[in-house]
Design an enzyme around this catalytic site. Structure first.
Site, PDB file in Angstrom:
ATOM      1  N   ASN A   1       4.855   3.029  -6.122  1.00 41.06           N
ATOM      2  CA  ASN A   1       5.048   2.915  -7.567  1.00 41.06           C
ATOM      3  C   ASN A   1       4.019   3.687  -8.394  1.00 41.06           C
ATOM      4  O   ASN A   1       4.331   4.190  -9.472  1.00 41.06           O
ATOM      5  CB  ASN A   1       5.019   1.429  -7.942  1.00 41.06           C
ATOM      6  CG  ASN A   1       5.880   1.141  -9.155  1.00 41.06           C
ATOM      7  OD1 ASN A   1       6.582   2.036  -9.650  1.00 41.06           O
ATOM      8  ND2 ASN A   1       5.813  -0.068  -9.659  1.00 41.06           N
TER       9      ASN A   1
ATOM     10  N   ARG B   1      15.006   8.586  10.230  1.00 37.62           N
ATOM     11  CA  ARG B   1      15.628   7.827   9.141  1.00 37.62           C
ATOM     12  C   ARG B   1      14.763   7.853   7.886  1.00 37.62           C
ATOM     13  O   ARG B   1      15.218   7.494   6.805  1.00 37.62           O
ATOM     14  CB  ARG B   1      15.854   6.369   9.558  1.00 37.62           C
ATOM     15  CG  ARG B   1      16.997   6.193  10.555  1.00 37.62           C
ATOM     16  CD  ARG B   1      17.365   4.722  10.735  1.00 37.62           C
ATOM     17  NE  ARG B   1      16.307   3.955  11.378  1.00 37.62           N
ATOM     18  CZ  ARG B   1      16.183   3.809  12.709  1.00 37.62           C
ATOM     19  NH1 ARG B   1      17.041   4.384  13.518  1.00 37.62           N
ATOM     20  NH2 ARG B   1      15.202   3.084  13.220  1.00 37.62           N
TER      21      ARG B   1
ATOM     22  N   PRO C   1       0.834  -1.218   0.000  1.00 35.03           N
ATOM     23  CA  PRO C   1       0.000   0.000   0.000  1.00 35.03           C
ATOM     24  C   PRO C   1       0.864   1.263   0.000  1.00 35.03           C
ATOM     25  O   PRO C   1       1.947   1.274   0.571  1.00 35.03           O
ATOM     26  CB  PRO C   1      -0.801  -0.107   1.300  1.00 35.03           C
ATOM     27  CG  PRO C   1      -0.162  -1.157   2.113  1.00 35.03           C
ATOM     28  CD  PRO C   1       0.660  -2.015   1.206  1.00 35.03           C
ATOM     29  N   GLU C   2       0.380   2.298  -0.655  1.00 34.86           N
ATOM     30  CA  GLU C   2       1.095   3.577  -0.643  1.00 34.86           C
ATOM     31  C   GLU C   2       0.622   4.386   0.575  1.00 34.86           C
ATOM     32  O   GLU C   2      -0.317   3.998   1.285  1.00 34.86           O
ATOM     33  CB  GLU C   2       0.860   4.305  -1.974  1.00 34.86           C
ATOM     34  CG  GLU C   2       1.267   3.388  -3.142  1.00 34.86           C
ATOM     35  CD  GLU C   2       1.724   4.081  -4.408  1.00 34.86           C
ATOM     36  OE1 GLU C   2       2.020   5.274  -4.368  1.00 34.86           O
ATOM     37  OE2 GLU C   2       1.801   3.389  -5.435  1.00 34.86           O
TER      38      GLU C   2
END
Ligand SMILES: [Zn+2]
Length: 271
Positions: free
Chosen positions: A163, A122, A2-3
């Site tokens: 993506n 990070r 999942p984005e």
């Protein structure tokens, strides 16, 4: 995977159902039982996201009172009216009406506020966060020789972009995916960032990724709507060899760092 907009929606739903409420926390599967017991019966403070990480803070009187979740490839967090758990539920958060069940996460652990801050330090900047600092992203992009298409997928640069948003934002801004970060103009970078903020907020609102402008919708173009399990009307993602919605030439597909990259070489020449 999942984005970021999906994780953001999960945080919103968690807050709608449970924020500022005493909740039952358990591990029906057993693998998180000890940690769940530390949170059980305490108040769920607030859920928030940073990229693809979900952090759920509790008012539990232990140093590590933040539940950090990363769904990874197969994990999922589901919400349903309270009923017996189904399948392997690592963590359940529930009140007397609703249950949130976490299945198969890549990461599920309790962290302290310091550990959470170290984890987010990070990560790159998340376009969905109001406190995001695009200048920090620009600094990373500008000094990199890697292609902008690779930088967009690097969670230590752009947190939460996956993506689909990567391919679509480069198409919408007419940018060559192979353009090294160091050769990208500042104005192009600013346009990418602004468009990600815009598109990902729409994704949170609608629960799907739509990226086509009004003049390129199925209705405006008299074309059939896209049929794809990933949903949404897009320009290039998973449209290899099909005509570009803008220029009509075939959409290209290539491998970049093990992930499929879709783009239109005719429309995307900007640097
Ligand atoms: Zn095109």
């Amino acid at each position: 995977m999942p984005e970021g907009h999906v994780i953001h929606r999960l945080a919103n739903r968690t807050n709608e159902l449970f924020a500022a409420e005493a909740v039952a926390v358990s591990s029906p599967q057993g693998r998180f039982a000890e940690s769940a017991a530390l949170l059980d019966g305490t108040t769920l403070d607030r859920a928030e996201t940073w990229g693809k990480h979900l952090f759920v803070a509790f008012d539990a009187d232990v140093p590590a009172n933040i539940l950090q979740i990363h769904l990874g490839l197969i994990g999922r967090l589901t919400f349903a009216p309270l009923a017996e758990p189904v399948g392997q539920v690592r963590v359940r958060i529930a009140d007397d009406r609703w249950a949130a069940d976490l299945h198969g996460p890549q990461t599920c652990r309790l962290v302290t506020a310091t550990e959470r801050d170290a984890a987010t330090a990070r990560l790159g900047e998340d376009p969905l966060r109001a406190d995001a600092d695009p200048q920090r992203v620009w600094t990373r992009v500008h000094r990199s020789s890697r292609p902008i298409a690779a930088l967009l997928m690097d969670q230590a640069v752009f947190a939460g972009v996956g993506n689909i948003y990567r391919a679509e934002v480069l198409f919408r801004q007419g940018i060559d995916p192979a353009c090294p970060g160091s050769e990208l103009e500042r104005a192009r970078f600013d346009a990418i960032w602004a468009d990600l903020v815009h598109l990902m907020a729409l994704g949170v609102r609608d629960g799907r990724i739509d990226t086509v402008r009004p003049e390129h919708t199925p209705e405006a173009m008299g074309r059939p709507p896209r049929v794809d399990a990933h949903g949404g009307e897009v320009y290039v993602y998973r449209r290899a060899d099909r005509p570009c919605l803008v220029c009509g030439r075939p959409v290209h597909e290539t491998d970049l760092g093990g992930r499929h990259l879709f783009w239109c070489p005719a429309c995307q020449r900007g640097r």
